[in-house]
Design a protein around this motif. Structure first.
Motif, short mmCIF file in Angstrom:
data_model
loop_
_atom_site.label_atom_id
_atom_site.label_comp_id
_atom_site.label_asym_id
_atom_site.label_seq_id
_atom_site.Cartn_x
_atom_site.Cartn_y
_atom_site.Cartn_z
N ASP A 120 49.40 12.53 -51.74
CA ASP A 120 49.65 11.54 -52.81
C ASP A 120 50.66 10.74 -52.29
O ASP A 120 50.72 9.02 -52.35
CB ASP A 120 50.21 12.12 -54.10
CG ASP A 120 51.26 13.07 -53.88
OD1 ASP A 120 50.64 14.27 -53.55
OD2 ASP A 120 52.29 12.77 -54.41
N GLY A 121 51.73 10.99 -51.45
CA GLY A 121 52.74 10.35 -50.74
C GLY A 121 52.13 9.44 -49.93
O GLY A 121 52.35 7.97 -49.73
N ASN A 157 48.88 16.69 -54.96
CA ASN A 157 49.73 17.74 -55.35
C ASN A 157 50.99 17.47 -56.16
O ASN A 157 51.89 18.05 -56.31
CB ASN A 157 50.04 18.61 -54.12
CG ASN A 157 50.95 17.93 -52.98
OD1 ASN A 157 51.51 17.00 -53.30
ND2 ASN A 157 51.20 18.80 -51.94
N GLN A 158 51.11 16.05 -56.38
CA GLN A 158 51.89 15.57 -57.48
C GLN A 158 53.49 15.10 -56.66
O GLN A 158 54.23 14.58 -57.44
CB GLN A 158 51.81 16.08 -58.50
CG GLN A 158 50.51 16.32 -59.04
CD GLN A 158 50.40 17.47 -60.17
OE1 GLN A 158 51.43 17.43 -61.30
NE2 GLN A 158 49.41 17.97 -60.14
N TYR A 159 53.44 15.59 -55.57
CA TYR A 159 54.96 15.53 -54.83
C TYR A 159 54.92 14.84 -53.53
O TYR A 159 54.01 15.54 -52.61
CB TYR A 159 55.93 16.84 -54.89
CG TYR A 159 56.31 17.10 -56.46
CD1 TYR A 159 57.18 16.58 -57.00
CD2 TYR A 159 55.29 17.98 -57.32
CE1 TYR A 159 57.68 16.60 -58.39
CE2 TYR A 159 55.68 18.04 -58.47
CZ TYR A 159 56.89 17.61 -59.06
OH TYR A 159 57.13 17.77 -60.65
N ALA A 160 55.71 14.14 -53.18
CA ALA A 160 55.74 13.58 -51.62
C ALA A 160 57.29 14.26 -51.32
O ALA A 160 58.29 13.42 -51.81
CB ALA A 160 55.75 12.29 -51.47
N GLU A 167 44.93 14.60 -51.56
CA GLU A 167 45.32 15.82 -51.92
C GLU A 167 46.38 15.47 -53.00
O GLU A 167 47.44 15.49 -52.24
CB GLU A 167 45.67 16.76 -51.04
CG GLU A 167 44.37 16.97 -49.98
CD GLU A 167 44.56 17.83 -48.91
OE1 GLU A 167 44.13 19.10 -48.98
OE2 GLU A 167 45.78 17.85 -48.16
MG LIG Z 1 51.94 15.44 -52.17
#
Ligand SMILES: [Mg+2]
Ligand SMILES: Cc1ncc(C[n+]2csc(CCOP(=O)(O)OP(=O)(O)O)c2C)c(N)n1
Length: 324
Positions: free
Chosen positions: A145-146, A174-177, A172
């Motif tokens: 996502d980042g 995964n909601q965090y960078a 992918e």
């Molecule tokens: Mg991520």
């Protein structure tokens, strides 16, 4: 969707190989047996596995800094991967790449990559080469996502769309960078909606449901092989570990314990296991046996890595640059 039992059991086996591999890497990293950084893929196994289950050996992938799962799913041998993580000469890059740069042309692995979103234009380039040679292969570009907020995301999707290249872009999410929540840095929260900006196909899937990932990729790969251009698939998922091993202390500063525990209940492997047993595809004892075999294979891989030689100092520059 009708999948052969062997195919599904094989997919279960691949997910578990990734999980067990990562668990042992976690342990050995904590014991300082592995140099450099390790970004673990635990919790996201259904994405790499469901995607790569659609690929042939001569298809290509580009991977990320969180790439062990992609390499295993694309056919990477555990002992050669482990040796690479240990920095040994028997590793895929003769110990010069480490966790973030595993590559193997014979398996179509064009490289894990420590530079966020840098695999995306490489995937486009490989796909352009396939098109120019009139080949039938496809390229999958895994990214986070980042990475979806990097300039190369836009450039790669635009060019791939204009030239109708055989690429499947797999986000992918995964909601965090690292510690930055996607919801804070994205004006939309479903990145697959960006397909509209490039005039391509795209969809969102539950990235913890291997069958959904498999099905979405199957369609995208078919489209790519038929010359109909790229697809953007967004897989919603979650990483269980910190951004990198060693981050544990900081973890609860940007996401809560409760959030992590909630996602751990959505384990992609437990979920598929339940499905296989409920549908009577196999028996619990068979899955147990698979687990034991995998664990034995990983212990062998560790022994292999430990007993392999370190590179010699005079070879420091060998294998680092491309030789013509
Ligand atoms: Mg991520
Ligand atoms: C071009 C670039 N910018 C910043 C970094 C530092 N960095 C490493 S991983 C990462 C976050 C990546 O997040 P995401 O793409 O969501 O992948 P995830 O780690 O969640 O799998 C950042 C910012 C980098 N390696 N490369």
């Amino acid at each position: 969707m009708n999948l052969e039992p062997e195919k599904m059991i094989g997919m279960y086996q691949t997910m578990l190989r990734i999980r067990r591999f990562e668990e042992r890497v976690m342990d050995m990293y904590a014991r300082q047996l592995i140099p450099g950084l390790a970004h673990l893929y635990i919790g996201e196994e259904a994405v790499a596995t469901g995607v790569c289950a659609n690929l042939k050996t001569d298809d290509y992938i580009t991977s990320t800094h969180r790439g062990h799962g992609h390499c295993i799913a694309k056919g990477g041998e555990l002992k050669i991967m482990m040796a690479e993580l240990f920095g040994k000469t028997t590793g895929y890059c003769h110990g010069k790449g480490g966790s973030m740069h595993i590559a193997n042309i014979n398996l179509g692995i064009l490289g894990a990559n420590g530079i966020v979103a840098a695999g995306m234009p490489i995937a486009g380039g490989a796909a352009l080469a396939i098109k120019m040679r009139k080949g039938n292969q496809v390229v999958v570009s895994f990214f986070g996502d980042g990475a979806a907020n990097q300039g190369t995301f836009h450039e790669s999707l635009n060019m791939a769309a204009v030239w109708k290249l055989p690429v499947v872009f797999v986000c992918e999410n995964n909601q965090y960078a690292i510690s930055v929540a996607a919801r804070r840095v994205g004006s939309i929260h479903d990145y697959y909606l960006r397909k509209a900006a490039y005039g391509i196909e795209g969809c969102k899937v539950d990235g913890n449901d291997i069958l959904s990932v498999y099905e979405a990729t199957r369609e995208a790969v078919q489209r790519a092989r038929e010359g109909k251009g790229p697809t953007l698939i967004e897989c919603k998922t979650y990483r269980w570990r910190g951004h990198y091993e060693g981050e544990a202390d900081r973890t609860y500063t940007y996401r809560s314990k409760e959030e992590i525990e909630e996602w751990m209940k959505k384990c992609p492997i437990d979920r598929f296991k339940k499905f296989l047993l409920e549908k009577k595809v196999t028996k619990e004892a068979n899955l147990q046996k698979i687990d034991e075999q995998i664990q034995a294979e990983i212990e062998e891989a560790i022994e292999f890595a430990k007993n392999s030689p370190d590179p010699e100092p005079e070879d420091a520059l060998k294998d680092v640059y491309c030789e013509s």
